[in-house]
Design an enzyme around this catalytic site. Structure first.
Site, PDB file in Angstrom:
ATOM      1  N   PHE A   2       0.863  -1.183   0.000  1.00 54.24           N
ATOM      2  CA  PHE A   2       0.000   0.000   0.000  1.00 54.24           C
ATOM      3  C   PHE A   2       0.900   1.234   0.000  1.00 54.24           C
ATOM      4  O   PHE A   2       1.889   1.277   0.719  1.00 54.24           O
ATOM      5  CB  PHE A   2      -0.913  -0.023   1.237  1.00 54.24           C
ATOM      6  N   ASP A  41      -1.091  -5.839   7.826  1.00 52.86           N
ATOM      7  CA  ASP A  41      -0.834  -7.236   7.470  1.00 52.86           C
ATOM      8  C   ASP A  41       0.583  -7.696   7.812  1.00 52.86           C
ATOM      9  O   ASP A  41       0.944  -8.836   7.521  1.00 52.86           O
ATOM     10  CB  ASP A  41      -1.069  -7.425   5.968  1.00 52.86           C
ATOM     11  N   SER A  76       4.093   3.068   5.007  1.00 52.87           N
ATOM     12  CA  SER A  76       3.752   4.483   5.106  1.00 52.87           C
ATOM     13  C   SER A  76       2.253   4.591   5.353  1.00 52.87           C
ATOM     14  O   SER A  76       1.458   4.159   4.519  1.00 52.87           O
ATOM     15  CB  SER A  76       4.147   5.205   3.817  1.00 52.87           C
ATOM     16  N   ASP A 135      -9.863  10.162   5.398  1.00 53.40           N
ATOM     17  CA  ASP A 135     -11.034  10.911   5.857  1.00 53.40           C
ATOM     18  C   ASP A 135     -11.554  10.426   7.202  1.00 53.40           C
ATOM     19  O   ASP A 135     -12.384  11.081   7.814  1.00 53.40           O
ATOM     20  CB  ASP A 135     -12.159  10.812   4.816  1.00 53.40           C
ATOM     21  N   THR A 136     -11.094   9.263   7.642  1.00 52.43           N
ATOM     22  CA  THR A 136     -11.520   8.706   8.923  1.00 52.43           C
ATOM     23  C   THR A 136     -10.292   8.522   9.815  1.00 52.43           C
ATOM     24  O   THR A 136      -9.181   8.882   9.441  1.00 52.43           O
ATOM     25  CB  THR A 136     -12.210   7.340   8.720  1.00 52.43           C
ATOM     26  N   HIS A 149      -8.982   5.742  10.454  1.00 51.50           N
ATOM     27  CA  HIS A 149      -8.442   4.426  10.098  1.00 51.50           C
ATOM     28  C   HIS A 149      -6.915   4.385  10.221  1.00 51.50           C
ATOM     29  O   HIS A 149      -6.346   3.399  10.697  1.00 51.50           O
ATOM     30  CB  HIS A 149      -8.874   4.059   8.677  1.00 51.50           C
ATOM     31  N   ARG A 184       9.485  11.797   4.352  1.00 48.59           N
ATOM     32  CA  ARG A 184       9.907  10.881   5.412  1.00 48.59           C
ATOM     33  C   ARG A 184      10.352   9.502   4.907  1.00 48.59           C
ATOM     34  O   ARG A 184      10.392   8.547   5.670  1.00 48.59           O
ATOM     35  CB  ARG A 184       8.777  10.739   6.427  1.00 48.59           C
TER      36      ARG A 184
END
Length: 134
Positions: free
Chosen positions: A12, A46, A68, A73-74, A76, A116
């Site tokens: 991801f 994971d 990373s 928007d949440t 999460h 970063r």
């Protein structure tokens, strides 16, 4: 003694984690360590099972995590990072083996994440130092 590292890399945000992985590999070589195995996982959440698999191996001295976690928007990103960091620390203690955190975030924008990518170098350096000192 050559230090053998295992990398666990999140797919991801791969544009970022690919850069991080390359920097981590270069820094490992600079420090005289070898990246013995790399396991790609879908995301930071994971990672624990892959970390455990590498920690069980006698030919791996330390595990470096690379990912990373970018703000969405949440909340999460907060949940993912808190749970992953806790489990990563637990696995290090369970197997008595350094597992270092090369995962910037949470609460980070994509632009901040690009700034970063060097966290991977820091994680490699921490892993090598811990193996040498412990």
């Amino acid at each position: 003694m050559t230090i053998s590292l295992g990398f666990v890399v999140a797919e991801f945000n791969r544009d970022l984690t690919y850069q991080m992985e390359l920097l981590g590999r270069e820094h490992a070589e600079f420090l005289g360590a070898t990246v013995k195995e790399t396991i790609l996982v879908p995301g930071v959440f994971d990672m624990p099972l892959a970390i455990k698999k590498l920690c069980q191996r006698d030919d791996i001295d330390a595990v470096v995590t690379i990912g990373s976690v970018i703000e969405g928007d949440t909340d999460h990103d907060q949940v993912v990072m808190q749970h992953a960091a806790r489990k990563i620390m637990d696995l290090s203690l369970e197997f008595n083996k350094p597992v270092t955190l090369g995962i910037p975030g949470p609460g980070m924008t994509r632009m901040a994440a690009h700034e970063r990518v060097d966290y991977a170098k820091r994680a490699v350096e921490a892993a090598v130092k811990l193996v040498r000192r412990l």
